[in-house]
Design an enzyme around this catalytic site. Structure first.
Site, short mmCIF file in Angstrom:
data_model
loop_
_atom_site.label_atom_id
_atom_site.label_comp_id
_atom_site.label_asym_id
_atom_site.label_seq_id
_atom_site.Cartn_x
_atom_site.Cartn_y
_atom_site.Cartn_z
N PHE A 172 4.96 0.64 -10.45
CA PHE A 172 4.72 1.45 -9.37
C PHE A 172 3.94 2.53 -9.19
CE2 PHE A 172 7.97 -1.55 -8.23
CZ PHE A 172 9.15 -1.11 -8.51
N GLY B 74 9.40 4.18 2.28
CA GLY B 74 9.90 4.34 1.14
C GLY B 74 9.89 3.05 0.16
N TRP C 223 6.11 2.05 -0.81
CA TRP C 223 5.77 2.96 -1.91
C TRP C 223 6.08 2.19 -3.13
CZ3 TRP C 223 8.50 4.68 -6.23
CH2 TRP C 223 7.86 6.00 -7.04
N HIS C 224 7.09 1.23 -3.17
CA HIS C 224 7.67 0.60 -4.38
C HIS C 224 6.38 -0.27 -4.72
CE1 HIS C 224 11.25 2.98 -4.02
NE2 HIS C 224 11.42 2.59 -5.31
N GLY C 225 6.00 -0.69 -3.92
CA GLY C 225 5.13 -1.97 -4.28
C GLY C 225 4.47 -2.96 -2.96
#
Lengths: 469, 323
Positions: free
Chosen positions: A469, A320, A323-325
């Site tokens: 993102f 998770g 996923w943001h970066g």
């Protein structure tokens, strides 16, 4: 085309003007064209990616449903997963992992030069790839019937209110609304008005003003900051990202409601959470529920041993974070949240707190908010080194400079009314709690929001954080 | 019975669509519009100055003195030039002059071009001397536009096509112009914000300065584009058309800068003088507490220097006029 610009509202007025003159099918075609125009406005070159993702998953959905052989169904599902994660991998993570691999190889004595790709990150790719993945997985699980209407499926993937920053909708919620005729009633107008006003207020007034303070603090070397200044910077960022992201989600929800669509709530007063689990039931709900349903539960969830549960939680939160970066700060952010969730799961049953409900709740909220702020330090910092240095300053030199005091007062000026509304949301148990109060009270809040929007927007506007993102 | 039933059903319909809820905030905005229009000059010192600019120019051009001087700049000029002291020193030098200083904050050549066109040279008998004060950055084209000041106090609706198509190029820009021109609330919202925050937040002034300094650094382009100077050229051309002598003053700031060859060539081509403090010329970093604006003590010295440079030009012209 940002939601808080004149250009978007002119675009929306044009779309709406045509929308209500058309029959159901025509409305869907119009929205599909409008969504591609909306996305192409950022960069028309990336329209091909969203088209590829759409075509692949449309075909995969039909093929999965058409076959009874598990191996074939799995193969088609893998095709969808590979395509979507492949797109993410190339455009979002290739340079990061190539760079890290090259460093690792050099460290063990095998220097190598891996070619880096000079490519832009397509706006919203993390959102729409997850949305289409949820469709193919749900078809595979038999939870959703695949659609045979390509254009309507294309609208499901590209629906412009939620295309670039969510909420990540499930096919079971959004697709039926696309496939069935819609009506816009008085309640939809009221609800949409509430969401759009609330969203603009959160983005333009809260987020953009907090950004000024956060940027000022994080631009300084940590050694030049007092601990209190570093803390203020983190507080400011905490409310910047909350105002920014919840604002965007609310505007998306409101705009969609005016078109007759109901999108899911993405935030539910997260800073009034009393535990890590509670926080993730309130923050970026569409992503946290996606990770729960498509990663955590398939890994085993909490069905196995405590060690297995902790492993599943950590893996889910690490991914998770990623996923943001493509940065170790995001991975660390996810890891800390994973540790907090594991620790809470381990301790929840054993903590015995005094039965003074308000005091324990207030304390829990305060502690949880500061734990979340600690993770925001990792999220916002340019590097792990900067995050570590700032944390060290907070721990060792909590000196309240005039800048820190004034900045704290400024944060309170903007944020306290927001927290009052959030408190009302928690008390009433619904994110749109204002819609249930008498109209004079609602008019008072709307007046406050509108006056703040007019008089207290900063000179410089910021792009939505989650667009990166 | 029938009319009360129908009016209650109308009210129900309005409530269902949340019309009263929307009308209240809009009514409050309308009230704010009336209040600010009525008391606009008291919103801030800056707004008072902006509203007083046309009258100040009118008084200057109508003065019976030999030389009528209009000085145009921004906050660098406001903090750097003591108008009273400047006039006194000019008079002491033997020149007969009247002058006014126009210093809207955060303005550049684009704003000054329209200010000069619409207010300074709009008279049958315009001023004799126009002094334009700024740094290289202010003389160049581009930069952020303060719609509130520009639309409400400087530009006219007739200027909009030129500004929107040649410069801004966006629907948002056009709407901002319109709102700032016709709405006192919209044009003065930053001034109201500053006033409220200055009163509500202890230490807001220094906090805002630090934030603004960071924003300036953050917004500087990594590779500054090639500068053009169409607005400066426009001012010089307008002044020449109206037979107005021009003096460009490159104001001192803490960080020395270079006045470009383009600016020098333009000045030369239009017979404009240059007073060049781009290298600071005797002003040191401690003279600029915030890195940009002169301290009061340094401003006194600068005004003296400026008067000493300006006076001979005016005395010479005074004597020529006397002959």
């Amino acid at each position: 085309m940002l939601f808080h610009t004149i250009t978007f509202w002119l675009f929306f007025a044009l779309v709406t003007g045509l929308y209500f003159r058309l029959p159901h099918r025509g409305q869907n075609r119009l929205l599909l064209v409008a969504s591609y125009v909306f996305y192409g406005w950022w960069d028309w070159r990336f329209l091909s990616l969203i088209a590829v993702s759409t075509l692949v998953d449309f075909v995969v959905g039909l093929r999965i449903a058409a076959s009874r052989r598990p191996a074939v169904r799995r193969a088609w599902l893998c095709a969808s997963i590979s395509t979507n994660l492949g797109l993410l991998g190339v455009f979002k993570y290739y340079n990061f992992f190539a760079g890290e691999l090259a460093e690792l190889l050099a460290w063990i004595g095998l220097p190598t030069s891996l070619h880096s790709l000079n490519i832009l990150l397509p706006v919203g790719i993390s959102f729409y790839t997850f949305q289409t993945l949820s469709y193919t997985i749900d078809v595979y699980r038999g939870q959703t019937q695949p659609t045979r209407r390509l254009l309507d499926f294309g609208l499901f993937v590209s629906f412009f209110p939620q295309l670039v920053a969510g909420p990540i909708e499930r096919s079971g919620r959004l697709l039926p609304q696309i496939l069935q005729p819609r009506q816009v009633r008085a309640d939809d107008f009221r609800a949409g008005l509430h969401d759009v006003l609330a969203g603009l207020y959160r983005k333009v007034v809260i987020a953009d003003n907090m950004a000024l303070i956060a940027d000022t603090v994080f631009a300084q070397p940590a050694r030049d900051l007092s601990g209190a200044e570093a803390l203020i910077g983190v507080y400011a960022f905490a409310f910047q990202i909350y105002g920014d992201f919840s604002g965007y989600s609310l505007i998306a929800k409101g705009v969609a409601r005016w078109l007759g669509f109901r999108l899911m709530d993405n935030f539910n007063a997260p800073y009034l959470a009393t535990s890590p689990s509670d926080f993730w039931r309130r923050w970026h709900i569409s992503l946290s529920s996606w990770l729960r349903d498509y990663l955590y539960i398939p890994l085993g969830g909490s069905r196995g041993s405590p060690a297995g549960t902790h492993r599943n939680l950590l893996v889910t939160m690490l991914l998770g974070g990623l996923w943001h970066g493509a940065n170790w700060t995001f991975v660390a952010w996810g890891a800390v949240h994973g540790v907090l969730l594991c620790a809470y799961k381990a301790m929840a049953g054993r903590l015995r707190l005094p039965r003074v409900r308000f005091v324990t709740t207030a304390l829990a909220v305060l502690v949880m908010f500061h734990l979340v702020c600690l993770t925001w330090l990792l999220f916002r910092a340019e590097s792990l080194a900067q995050a570590t240095e700032m944390a060290a300053r907070m721990a060792t030199t909590l000196h309240w400079t005039p800048f820190a005091v004034s900045a704290l007062l400024l944060i309170a000026f903007f944020v306290l009314p927001l927290l009052v509304v959030d408190g009302h949301i928690v008390k009433r148990g619904r994110p749109d709690s204002l819609l249930a109060v008498a109209w004079p009270a609602r008019a008072t809040v709307y007046s406050y929001w509108l006056l703040m929007l007019v008089f207290f927007q900063p000179a410089q506007s910021h792009a939505f954080i989650y667009f990166q993102f | 019975m029938h009319s009360s039933t129908s009016s209650s059903s109308v009210w129900s319909l309005l409530l269902r669509w949340d019309v009263p809820t929307l009308l209240i905030p809009l009514a409050l905005l309308a009230l704010a519009e009336v209040a600010i229009r009525h008391r606009e000059a008291t919103v801030s010192q800056e707004v008072a100055h902006l509203r007083a600019m046309p009258a100040a120019v009118a008084r200057t051009v109508a003065a019976p003195t030999a030389r009528r001087v209009v000085i145009v700049g921004n906050s660098l000029t406001r903090s750097g030039i003591d108008q009273g002291m400047l006039l006194e020193r000019i008079m002491l030098s033997g020149a007969s002059a009247s002058l006014c200083v126009l210093h809207p904050s955060e303005t550049t050549a684009r704003d000054w071009y329209y200010l000069v066109k619409n207010q300074v040279l709009a008279y049958a008998k315009p001023p004799d001397t126009l002094v334009i004060c700024g740094t290289q950055r202010h003389f160049a084209d581009g930069g952020d536009l303060r719609y509130d000041i520009f639309a409400r106090f400087i530009a006219k609706p007739a200027d909009w096509p030129e500004i929107v198509f040649d410069d801004l190029g966006s629907a948002g820009g056009a709407l901002e112009l319109a709102l700032s021109t016709y709405s006192a609330v919209w044009a003065n919202r930053e001034a109201v914000q500053r006033r409220v925050l200055n009163r509500a937040i202890s230490g807001y002034g220094p906090l805002a300065q630090r934030i603004n300094a960071q924003q300036r650094t953050q917004n500087q382009p990594a590779d500054p584009p090639e500068h053009t100077h169409k607005y400066l050229e426009g001012m010089l051309a307008l002044a020449r058309e109206h037979d107005v002598a021009v003096l460009l003053v490159a104001m001192p700031v803490a960080e020395p800068y270079t006045l470009s060859d383009d600016v020098r060539q333009l000045a030369d081509a239009h017979h404009a003088g240059i007073l060049d403090y781009s290298g600071r010329r005797g002003y040191e970093p401690p003279d600029f507490p915030d890195g940009l604006h002169l301290s009061p003590a340094a401003a006194t010295r600068f005004t003296r220097d400026f008067a000493a440079a300006l006076s001979p030009l005016l005395v010479h012209a005074t004597h020529q006029t006397a002959r």
